[in-house]
Design a protein around this motif. Structure first.
Motif, short mmCIF file in Angstrom:
data_model
loop_
_atom_site.label_atom_id
_atom_site.label_comp_id
_atom_site.label_asym_id
_atom_site.label_seq_id
_atom_site.Cartn_x
_atom_site.Cartn_y
_atom_site.Cartn_z
N GLN A 112 13.63 -24.84 9.22
CA GLN A 112 14.26 -24.73 8.02
C GLN A 112 12.06 -25.28 6.99
OE1 GLN A 112 17.62 -27.17 6.40
NE2 GLN A 112 18.73 -25.09 8.21
N HIS A 113 12.20 -24.70 6.29
CA HIS A 113 10.92 -25.09 5.67
C HIS A 113 9.99 -25.23 6.14
CE1 HIS A 113 14.37 -26.74 2.75
NE2 HIS A 113 14.88 -27.19 3.37
N VAL A 114 9.49 -24.34 6.90
CA VAL A 114 8.66 -24.54 7.88
C VAL A 114 7.88 -23.06 7.43
CG1 VAL A 114 7.28 -25.00 9.84
CG2 VAL A 114 9.04 -26.55 9.07
N ALA A 144 26.35 -29.23 17.53
CA ALA A 144 28.29 -30.36 17.22
C ALA A 144 28.00 -31.74 17.71
CB ALA A 144 28.99 -29.43 18.45
N ASP A 145 26.91 -31.87 18.68
CA ASP A 145 26.68 -33.62 19.13
C ASP A 145 25.27 -34.23 17.28
OD1 ASP A 145 28.01 -32.72 21.21
OD2 ASP A 145 26.50 -32.99 22.29
N GLY A 146 24.73 -33.54 16.76
CA GLY A 146 24.04 -33.82 15.86
C GLY A 146 23.24 -34.52 16.60
N ALA A 147 22.53 -33.51 17.57
CA ALA A 147 21.30 -33.98 18.53
C ALA A 147 20.04 -32.85 18.40
CB ALA A 147 21.79 -33.92 19.83
N VAL A 148 19.27 -33.05 19.50
CA VAL A 148 18.26 -32.40 19.01
C VAL A 148 17.95 -31.04 20.21
CG1 VAL A 148 15.74 -32.24 19.91
CG2 VAL A 148 16.54 -34.09 18.80
N PHE A 149 18.07 -29.87 19.92
CA PHE A 149 18.08 -28.61 20.22
C PHE A 149 16.33 -28.79 21.10
CE2 PHE A 149 16.41 -24.01 20.49
CZ PHE A 149 17.12 -23.75 21.78
N LYS A 174 6.26 -22.62 31.36
CA LYS A 174 5.09 -23.34 32.53
C LYS A 174 5.53 -24.80 32.62
CE LYS A 174 1.50 -19.99 31.37
NZ LYS A 174 0.53 -20.25 30.21
N GLY A 175 6.80 -25.25 32.10
CA GLY A 175 7.67 -26.35 32.50
C GLY A 175 7.51 -27.28 30.72
N HIS A 176 6.95 -26.58 29.52
CA HIS A 176 6.53 -27.51 28.77
C HIS A 176 7.54 -27.17 28.07
CE1 HIS A 176 2.62 -26.08 29.69
NE2 HIS A 176 2.65 -27.52 29.63
N THR A 177 7.92 -28.30 27.08
CA THR A 177 9.34 -28.54 26.19
C THR A 177 9.13 -28.44 24.57
OG1 THR A 177 10.68 -29.72 28.22
CG2 THR A 177 11.63 -29.97 26.12
N VAL A 178 9.85 -27.68 24.00
CA VAL A 178 9.81 -27.84 22.75
C VAL A 178 10.92 -28.26 21.79
CG1 VAL A 178 10.22 -26.77 20.72
CG2 VAL A 178 8.52 -25.94 22.77
N ALA A 179 11.06 -28.90 21.27
CA ALA A 179 11.79 -29.75 20.01
C ALA A 179 12.56 -29.76 19.42
CB ALA A 179 12.24 -31.25 21.11
N VAL A 180 13.45 -29.47 18.07
CA VAL A 180 13.46 -29.24 17.07
C VAL A 180 14.93 -29.32 17.19
CG1 VAL A 180 13.68 -27.45 15.19
CG2 VAL A 180 12.48 -27.51 17.04
N PRO A 181 15.55 -30.82 15.74
CA PRO A 181 16.51 -31.51 14.94
C PRO A 181 17.08 -30.24 14.92
CG PRO A 181 14.86 -32.46 14.44
CD PRO A 181 14.35 -31.28 14.60
N ALA A 182 18.01 -29.72 15.59
CA ALA A 182 19.10 -28.66 15.62
C ALA A 182 19.23 -27.77 14.37
CB ALA A 182 20.78 -28.75 16.80
N GLU A 183 19.76 -29.01 13.54
CA GLU A 183 20.38 -28.62 11.96
C GLU A 183 19.44 -28.22 11.44
OE1 GLU A 183 18.50 -32.76 11.75
OE2 GLU A 183 20.01 -32.03 12.46
N LYS A 184 18.02 -28.33 12.21
CA LYS A 184 16.44 -27.77 11.66
C LYS A 184 16.92 -26.57 11.88
CE LYS A 184 16.18 -30.68 8.21
NZ LYS A 184 15.91 -31.40 6.67
#
Length: 77
Positions: free
Chosen positions: A10-12, A36-41, A47-57
């Motif tokens: 959202q907004h990106v 459900a947990d209000g956490a980060v997705f 290649k083993g790299h991780t992308v994280a985004v606030p789940a609600e976004k």
């Protein structure tokens, strides 16, 4: 099988693109749990790299199967 997952935030203006070996069901389960947990997705690429985004976004997930590496110009990427 490697699959490309496009994550709309959202907004990106641009989406995130991740190549992963995870199944769509596993990815959706992870997103639903994070919502459900209000956490980060988070999603780990092939290649083993991780992308994280606030789940609600997360606005959307778009799954495409990879049929080989795309090379060249004008592929409509």
């Amino acid at each position: 099988m490697t699959m490309e997952v496009k994550i709309g935030v959202q907004h990106v203006g641009r989406e995130l693109s991740v190549e992963t070996d995870e199944s769509p069901d596993a990815i959706l389960e992870g997103l639903n749990g994070a919502l459900a947990d209000g956490a980060v997705f988070s999603l780990t690429d092939a290649k083993g790299h991780t992308v994280a985004v606030p789940a609600e976004k997360v606005a959307y997930l778009y799954f495409t199967s990879e049929s080989g590496r795309k090379v060249g110009f004008g592929l409509g990427g």
